[in-house]
Design an enzyme around this catalytic site. Structure first.
Site, PDB file in Angstrom:
ATOM      1  N   ARG A 229       5.726  58.294 -10.007  1.00  4.73           N
ATOM      2  CA  ARG A 229       4.583  57.776  -9.260  1.00  4.73           C
ATOM      3  C   ARG A 229       4.368  58.702  -8.063  1.00  4.73           C
ATOM      4  O   ARG A 229       5.341  59.190  -7.472  1.00  4.73           O
ATOM      5  CB  ARG A 229       4.838  56.351  -8.755  1.00  4.73           C
ATOM      6  CG  ARG A 229       4.821  55.272  -9.845  1.00  4.73           C
ATOM      7  CD  ARG A 229       3.427  55.067 -10.457  1.00  4.73           C
ATOM      8  NE  ARG A 229       3.380  54.042 -11.486  1.00  4.73           N
ATOM      9  CZ  ARG A 229       3.465  54.273 -12.798  1.00  4.73           C
ATOM     10  NH1 ARG A 229       3.626  55.501 -13.260  1.00  4.73           N
ATOM     11  NH2 ARG A 229       3.397  53.277 -13.668  1.00  4.73           N
ATOM     12  N   HIS A 277      -2.119  62.081 -15.512  1.00  8.75           N
ATOM     13  CA  HIS A 277      -1.248  60.949 -15.892  1.00  8.75           C
ATOM     14  C   HIS A 277      -1.184  60.816 -17.423  1.00  8.75           C
ATOM     15  O   HIS A 277      -1.537  59.761 -17.981  1.00  8.75           O
ATOM     16  CB  HIS A 277      -1.757  59.651 -15.249  1.00  8.75           C
ATOM     17  CG  HIS A 277      -0.680  58.603 -15.114  1.00  8.75           C
ATOM     18  ND1 HIS A 277      -0.522  57.825 -14.013  1.00  8.75           N
ATOM     19  CD2 HIS A 277       0.309  58.220 -15.969  1.00  8.75           C
ATOM     20  CE1 HIS A 277       0.493  56.993 -14.179  1.00  8.75           C
ATOM     21  NE2 HIS A 277       1.023  57.223 -15.375  1.00  8.75           N
TER      22      HIS A 277
HETATM   23  P1  NAP Z   1      13.861  52.387 -15.949  1.00 12.32           P
HETATM   24  O1  NAP Z   1      14.393  52.258 -17.329  1.00 12.32           O
HETATM   25  O2  NAP Z   1      13.709  51.180 -15.113  1.00 12.32           O
HETATM   26  O3  NAP Z   1      14.768  53.455 -15.181  1.00 12.32           O
HETATM   27  C1  NAP Z   1      14.620  53.724 -13.824  1.00 12.32           C
HETATM   28  C2  NAP Z   1      15.746  54.656 -13.384  1.00 12.32           C
HETATM   29  O4  NAP Z   1      15.562  54.935 -11.982  1.00 12.32           O
HETATM   30  C3  NAP Z   1      17.143  54.018 -13.548  1.00 12.32           C
HETATM   31  O5  NAP Z   1      18.082  55.008 -13.895  1.00 12.32           O
HETATM   32  C4  NAP Z   1      17.419  53.498 -12.137  1.00 12.32           C
HETATM   33  O6  NAP Z   1      18.796  53.379 -11.814  1.00 12.32           O
HETATM   34  C5  NAP Z   1      16.779  54.586 -11.306  1.00 12.32           C
HETATM   35  N1  NAP Z   1      16.488  54.129  -9.949  1.00 12.32           N
HETATM   36  C6  NAP Z   1      15.665  53.118  -9.554  1.00 12.32           C
HETATM   37  N2  NAP Z   1      15.711  52.971  -8.227  1.00 12.32           N
HETATM   38  C7  NAP Z   1      16.594  53.899  -7.765  1.00 12.32           C
HETATM   39  C8  NAP Z   1      17.102  54.216  -6.489  1.00 12.32           C
HETATM   40  N3  NAP Z   1      16.691  53.581  -5.392  1.00 12.32           N
HETATM   41  N4  NAP Z   1      18.016  55.210  -6.381  1.00 12.32           N
HETATM   42  C9  NAP Z   1      18.461  55.848  -7.489  1.00 12.32           C
HETATM   43  N5  NAP Z   1      18.022  55.595  -8.744  1.00 12.32           N
HETATM   44  C10 NAP Z   1      17.086  54.626  -8.875  1.00 12.32           C
HETATM   45  O7  NAP Z   1      12.415  53.092 -15.975  1.00 12.32           O
HETATM   46  P2  NAP Z   1      11.804  54.050 -17.108  1.00 12.32           P
HETATM   47  O8  NAP Z   1      11.281  53.231 -18.225  1.00 12.32           O
HETATM   48  O9  NAP Z   1      12.770  55.132 -17.385  1.00 12.32           O
HETATM   49  O10 NAP Z   1      10.522  54.607 -16.329  1.00 12.32           O
HETATM   50  C11 NAP Z   1      10.656  55.305 -15.096  1.00 12.32           C
HETATM   51  C12 NAP Z   1       9.298  55.456 -14.429  1.00 12.32           C
HETATM   52  O11 NAP Z   1       8.501  56.365 -15.183  1.00 12.32           O
HETATM   53  C13 NAP Z   1       8.428  54.195 -14.388  1.00 12.32           C
HETATM   54  O12 NAP Z   1       8.792  53.314 -13.357  1.00 12.32           O
HETATM   55  C14 NAP Z   1       7.056  54.797 -14.186  1.00 12.32           C
HETATM   56  O13 NAP Z   1       6.854  54.946 -12.804  1.00 12.32           O
HETATM   57  C15 NAP Z   1       7.150  56.164 -14.829  1.00 12.32           C
HETATM   58  N6  NAP Z   1       6.301  56.332 -16.026  1.00 12.32           N
HETATM   59  C16 NAP Z   1       5.398  57.350 -16.045  1.00 12.32           C
HETATM   60  C17 NAP Z   1       4.613  57.570 -17.149  1.00 12.32           C
HETATM   61  C18 NAP Z   1       3.641  58.725 -17.187  1.00 12.32           C
HETATM   62  O14 NAP Z   1       2.894  58.878 -18.165  1.00 12.32           O
HETATM   63  N7  NAP Z   1       3.623  59.573 -16.194  1.00 12.32           N
HETATM   64  C19 NAP Z   1       4.751  56.754 -18.276  1.00 12.32           C
HETATM   65  C20 NAP Z   1       5.677  55.716 -18.240  1.00 12.32           C
HETATM   66  C21 NAP Z   1       6.450  55.520 -17.104  1.00 12.32           C
HETATM   67  P3  NAP Z   1      19.750  52.337 -12.618  1.00 12.32           P
HETATM   68  O15 NAP Z   1      19.946  52.977 -13.980  1.00 12.32           O
HETATM   69  O16 NAP Z   1      21.008  52.298 -11.841  1.00 12.32           O
HETATM   70  O17 NAP Z   1      18.988  51.046 -12.681  1.00 12.32           O
END
Ligand code: NAP
Length: 314
Positions: A229, A277
């Site tokens: 984001r 995006h």
């Molecule tokens: P997820 O499964 O919830 O994983 C989030 C990761 O970030 C986890 O490893 C989490 O740690 C870590 N994290 C969260 N807060 C943190 C902090 N304060 N310090 C350190 N690590 C932290 O999410 P995901 O499905 O992989 O997706 C990630 C993000 O990608 C989404 O939230 C979205 O913003 C983005 N996204 C972008 C697109 C695009 O097209 N550009 C598409 C889809 C998603 P833990 O493992 O310890 O919980």
């Protein structure tokens, strides 16, 4: 009579119709109905809804709502718009989305690894000159975020021979990947990441995570790829680091305001690649099948899908 599942969305008409069709195909024993077609009496009994950028006021009209199935992976907007909701949120966790994101991570890592931005500039000036090309194993790719998307992408980069490391809130264990956790691990991963890929959700803790100080910890000449984001990076600090030569290039797929405003200086920055995006877009068929599976298991077996942790904010 078939159980009714409302589709609550703020999408344009064509997209709404397309979703209604694919969701209905995936849920033949249920009736998927656009929210504005659901009568007052029916609303009173709704336990589960499918959502895509829903209007919070619409959801407030469903008093018995137990949980909502979002069709998007990110929940940042829902966390802001539904702070006090008394129902659970289930986000999209789709292996197809993770595969698409891992492809994007590989593509844009190779773009930076193989100095494509520099060759583009050289071509404009008709310069015939090679850039030094380290082996992938000599290039460290660091992932901020090792969740559903980051983990699959990290493995894909590892398969392509890169030296891969990653950072998360709780320490992850991924074969072949050096992992770090928590605020004390952040400096460690930044110091070794020649290419940094951001895949953490936007929360109170990750807003402005990359500011002047943290960007300054990256090795000289590092590249940054933001798929998460926009507000995770402070753009003023990013532009400063690019202008000073500390960073070589940034690939940005996400922005503070989307679409990126016409007058935003990022558009014309020579060291920035702008993407609208598009790294991992929800796939209609796979997302519908996953949403349908969650709904059927809930009503037929009483299985509740994994829900978003509101305290953590993702
Ligand atoms: P997820 O499964 O919830 O994983 C989030 C990761 O970030 C986890 O490893 C989490 O740690 C870590 N994290 C969260 N807060 C943190 C902090 N304060 N310090 C350190 N690590 C932290 O999410 P995901 O499905 O992989 O997706 C990630 C993000 O990608 C989404 O939230 C979205 O913003 C983005 N996204 C972008 C697109 C695009 O097209 N550009 C598409 C889809 C998603 P833990 O493992 O310890 O919980």
């Amino acid at each position: 009579m078939k159980k009714m599942i409302p589709f609550v969305a703020r999408l344009d008409g064509d997209e709404t119709q397309l979703w209604l069709k694919v969701l209905q195909d995936a849920l033949p024993d249920y009736q998927v109905v656009a929210f504005d077609q659901v009568g007052d009496e029916q609303r009173a009994g709704v336990e589960v809804a499918i959502i895509a950028d829903p209007d919070p006021a619409d959801l407030a009209l469903l008093p018995k709502l137990k949980w909502v199935q979002s069709l998007w992976a990110g929940v940042e907007r829902l966390m802001v718009e539904l702070p006090d909701a008394n129902f659970d949120i289930v986000r999209l966790t789709d292996p197809q989305l993770a595969a698409d994101m891992s492809e994007a991570a590989l593509a844009w890592t190779l773009y930076l690894h193989r100095d494509m931005p520099a060759y583009r500039v050289q071509q404009e000036k008709k310069i015939w000159q090679h850039c030094e090309l380290p082996l992938p194993s000599q290039r460290c790719v660091g992932f901020l975020g090792l969740g559903k998307l980051g983990t699959v992408a990290a493995r894909r980069l590892l398969d392509n021979g890169f030296d891969v490391c990653g950072w998360s809130r709780s320490k992850a264990d991924i074969d072949g990947v050096a992992t770090f956790a928590g605020p004390e691990g952040l400096g460690k991963i930044l110091k070794r990441s020649d290419i940094l890929i951001i895949l953490v959700p936007l929360t109170a803790q990750t807003r402005d995570l990359l500011d002047e100080k943290t960007l300054g910890l990256l090795p000289h000449g590092a590249g940054v790829i933001n798929f998460a984001r926009g507000p995770v990076i402070n753009n003023r600090a990013l532009i400063k680091a690019l202008d000073s030569g500390h960073l070589s290039h940034a690939v940005l797929d996400v922005f503070d305001i989307e679409p990126l405003p016409q007058d935003d200086p990022l558009w014309n920055h020579a060291k920035v690649t702008i993407l609208p995006h598009i790294s991992a877009r929800t796939n209609y068929q796979t997302a519908s099948a996953l949403a349908a599976g969650n709904i059927v298991r809930f009503f037929e077996d009483g299985d509740m899908p994994e829900t978003v942790d509101r305290t953590a904010g993702y």
